[in-house]
Design a protein around this motif. Sequence first.
Motif, PDB file in Angstrom:
ATOM      1  N   LYS A  33       0.817  -1.265  -0.073  1.00  0.00           N
ATOM      2  CA  LYS A  33      -0.106  -0.060  -0.144  1.00  0.00           C
ATOM      3  C   LYS A  33       0.776   1.376  -0.001  1.00  0.00           C
ATOM      4  CE  LYS A  33      -3.794  -2.734   1.442  1.00  0.00           C
ATOM      5  NZ  LYS A  33      -4.562  -2.809   0.478  1.00  0.00           N
ATOM      6  N   ALA A  36      -6.591   9.320  -1.117  1.00  0.00           N
ATOM      7  CA  ALA A  36      -7.063   9.803   0.060  1.00  0.00           C
ATOM      8  C   ALA A  36      -5.495  10.048   0.616  1.00  0.00           C
ATOM      9  CB  ALA A  36      -7.233   8.476   1.014  1.00  0.00           C
ATOM     10  N   LYS A  57      -4.663   0.497   7.499  1.00  0.00           N
ATOM     11  CA  LYS A  57      -4.379  -0.741   6.683  1.00  0.00           C
ATOM     12  C   LYS A  57      -2.889  -1.266   6.909  1.00  0.00           C
ATOM     13  CE  LYS A  57      -6.952   1.609   2.509  1.00  0.00           C
ATOM     14  NZ  LYS A  57      -6.801   1.629   1.153  1.00  0.00           N
ATOM     15  N   VAL A 100     -11.696   0.000   8.170  1.00  0.00           N
ATOM     16  CA  VAL A 100     -12.603   1.297   7.864  1.00  0.00           C
ATOM     17  C   VAL A 100     -13.080   1.518   9.456  1.00  0.00           C
ATOM     18  CG1 VAL A 100     -14.111   2.471   6.659  1.00  0.00           C
ATOM     19  CG2 VAL A 100     -13.034   0.836   5.785  1.00  0.00           C
ATOM     20  N   GLU A 154      -5.109   6.243   6.447  1.00  0.00           N
ATOM     21  CA  GLU A 154      -5.637   7.022   5.462  1.00  0.00           C
ATOM     22  C   GLU A 154      -6.968   7.752   5.725  1.00  0.00           C
ATOM     23  OE1 GLU A 154      -5.039   4.486   1.694  1.00  0.00           O
ATOM     24  OE2 GLU A 154      -6.968   4.972   1.652  1.00  0.00           O
ATOM     25  N   MET A 181     -12.534   8.284   2.717  1.00  0.00           N
ATOM     26  CA  MET A 181     -13.183   9.109   1.614  1.00  0.00           C
ATOM     27  C   MET A 181     -14.747   8.445   1.294  1.00  0.00           C
ATOM     28  SD  MET A 181     -10.235   8.462  -1.594  1.00  0.00           S
ATOM     29  CE  MET A 181      -9.837   6.701  -1.352  1.00  0.00           C
ATOM     30  N   GLU A 234     -18.230   3.367  -4.481  1.00  0.00           N
ATOM     31  CA  GLU A 234     -16.976   2.579  -5.074  1.00  0.00           C
ATOM     32  C   GLU A 234     -17.434   1.855  -6.406  1.00  0.00           C
ATOM     33  OE1 GLU A 234     -15.924   0.432  -1.246  1.00  0.00           O
ATOM     34  OE2 GLU A 234     -13.901   0.351  -2.631  1.00  0.00           O
ATOM     35  N   LYS A 249     -19.007  -6.261  -1.572  1.00  0.00           N
ATOM     36  CA  LYS A 249     -18.172  -7.095  -0.626  1.00  0.00           C
ATOM     37  C   LYS A 249     -18.547  -7.530   0.920  1.00  0.00           C
ATOM     38  CE  LYS A 249     -13.695  -4.794  -1.728  1.00  0.00           C
ATOM     39  NZ  LYS A 249     -14.046  -3.785  -2.804  1.00  0.00           N
ATOM     40  N   MET A 277     -13.293   5.699  -5.595  1.00  0.00           N
ATOM     41  CA  MET A 277     -14.270   6.208  -5.033  1.00  0.00           C
ATOM     42  C   MET A 277     -14.736   7.369  -5.719  1.00  0.00           C
ATOM     43  SD  MET A 277     -15.843   5.613  -2.203  1.00  0.00           S
ATOM     44  CE  MET A 277     -14.679   4.799  -0.951  1.00  0.00           C
ATOM     45  N   VAL A 298      -8.800   4.254  -4.677  1.00  0.00           N
ATOM     46  CA  VAL A 298      -8.766   3.564  -3.230  1.00  0.00           C
ATOM     47  C   VAL A 298      -7.464   2.592  -3.295  1.00  0.00           C
ATOM     48  CG1 VAL A 298     -10.129   2.042  -2.055  1.00  0.00           C
ATOM     49  CG2 VAL A 298     -11.197   3.659  -3.147  1.00  0.00           C
ATOM     50  N   GLU A 299      -7.615   1.630  -4.284  1.00  0.00           N
ATOM     51  CA  GLU A 299      -6.335   0.885  -4.248  1.00  0.00           C
ATOM     52  C   GLU A 299      -6.172   0.190  -5.709  1.00  0.00           C
ATOM     53  OE1 GLU A 299      -7.292  -3.310  -3.234  1.00  0.00           O
ATOM     54  OE2 GLU A 299      -9.295  -2.982  -3.641  1.00  0.00           O
TER      55      GLU A 299
END
Length: 422
Positions: free
Chosen positions: A103, A118, A143, A155, A184, A187, A191, A213, A272, A281-282
């Motif tokens: 990350k 973020a 994270k 989160v 982070e 946000m 998504e 998810k 996001m 986000v990733e």
Amino acid sequence: MNILILGGGGREHSLAWAVKQNPKCDRLIVAPGNAGIAQLAECAALDINDGGAVAEFALAQSIDFVIVGPEAPLAAGVSDRLRAAGILVFGPSQEAAQLEASKRFTKEICDACGAPTAAWARFTEAAPARDYVKAQGAPIVVKADGLAAGKGVIVAMTEAEALDAIDDMFGGSFGEAGAEVVIEEFMEGEEGSLFVLCDGEAVLPVGSSQDHKRIGEGDTGPNTGGMGAYSPAPVLEGAVADRALQEIVKPTVAEMSKRGMPYQGVLYVGLMVQDGAPRLVEYNARWGDPECQVLMMRLGAQALDLMQACAEARLAEAQVNWADDHAMTVVMAAEGYPSGYQKGSVIGGLDALPEDSSNMVFHAGTKEIDGKVTANGGRVLNVTARGATLQEARDRAYAMVDQIDWPEGVHRRDIGWRALSD
Ligand code: AMP
Ligand code: GLY
């Protein structure tokens, strides 16, 4: 062309299904595969995280092209090992796969190329991380830096939750992955994921998707690997996707090349979106699971041509032939997932289901025992359908779900609710 696919989940079943439809494919081997994959390809027992073993196998079987499914072999450098052996590979190098495996690495790349994401900070000790959370307040996102099978992100809606997550991570709950922690800004927004092929230079979008998810309907309860997905995702239509490409994906790909680690393979861009503005986000260095299942349902046989063009650095001349279609996949999981669940229950009714270019049950965790398909994992089946509208795809998918005789299985009835209620 002799093709080897690495992996054995629903993602790899859908890849095998699409690849097999292409007349270019002479022989298809999937390692390790599963009971569904065995119906359309040869399955081989192989340690797919051992680059030496995979290269040796590929050479012995005269494999022309290897498609890497999951992140673990990518992070273990299996693509590099195969390329060194002169074998064509779809999948990024170990260095480039850091976009998923670290990350912190991704955040540094975003900062270097100005990609919106973020605000963040990184820590190798608990005390300064705790101070940072106290200064920033909640909600905030904690994270683990490394790969943690999708479980390394907390989160935190309250400061206490964030502090607990920090203590857990530095306390070793996530092993090596948690030795470094990224914290982070939370946000807000909706998504969605964009999937983009990259050959080091050129990029080619191959579809958007949204997955679900959470285990429970209405997106409630604990996080899972994904309980269903659909494509395209309205949140990423048109101008938003263009912005994500221009502001996030292209600068990232250019930055990776500049650093001497060109990205080659599919880039999973988790975004996001708020007020039409996408933020990262990733990244994942692979197709999503179950997002791949809906993308393969839409792309069909051309998926092989596109992945080959990507691996051969010919993407600039490639294009996607889109049908004006929609696809949805509904995940059937073993009762108890994502915590404890039983293996071995028998799944009936599969033989009577349609199997064509618009209807397919992709297998995730299944195993054939005495001629019967049995559950062998948490997520077990991905019931996938295509239609002219999302509603049609949904109706077809649930019609199949309703014919499957598996009392020990659970699924969500509301996949696609966001897009269908618009
Ligand atoms: P990741 O593994 O980084 O995708 O994180 C897993 C999930 O956590 C994402 O899909 C989001 O739902 C959520 N998430 C991660 N980072 C953030 C963030 N900065 N703000 C809000 N939600 C986030
Ligand atoms: N469905 C989420 C993932 O593949 O990471």
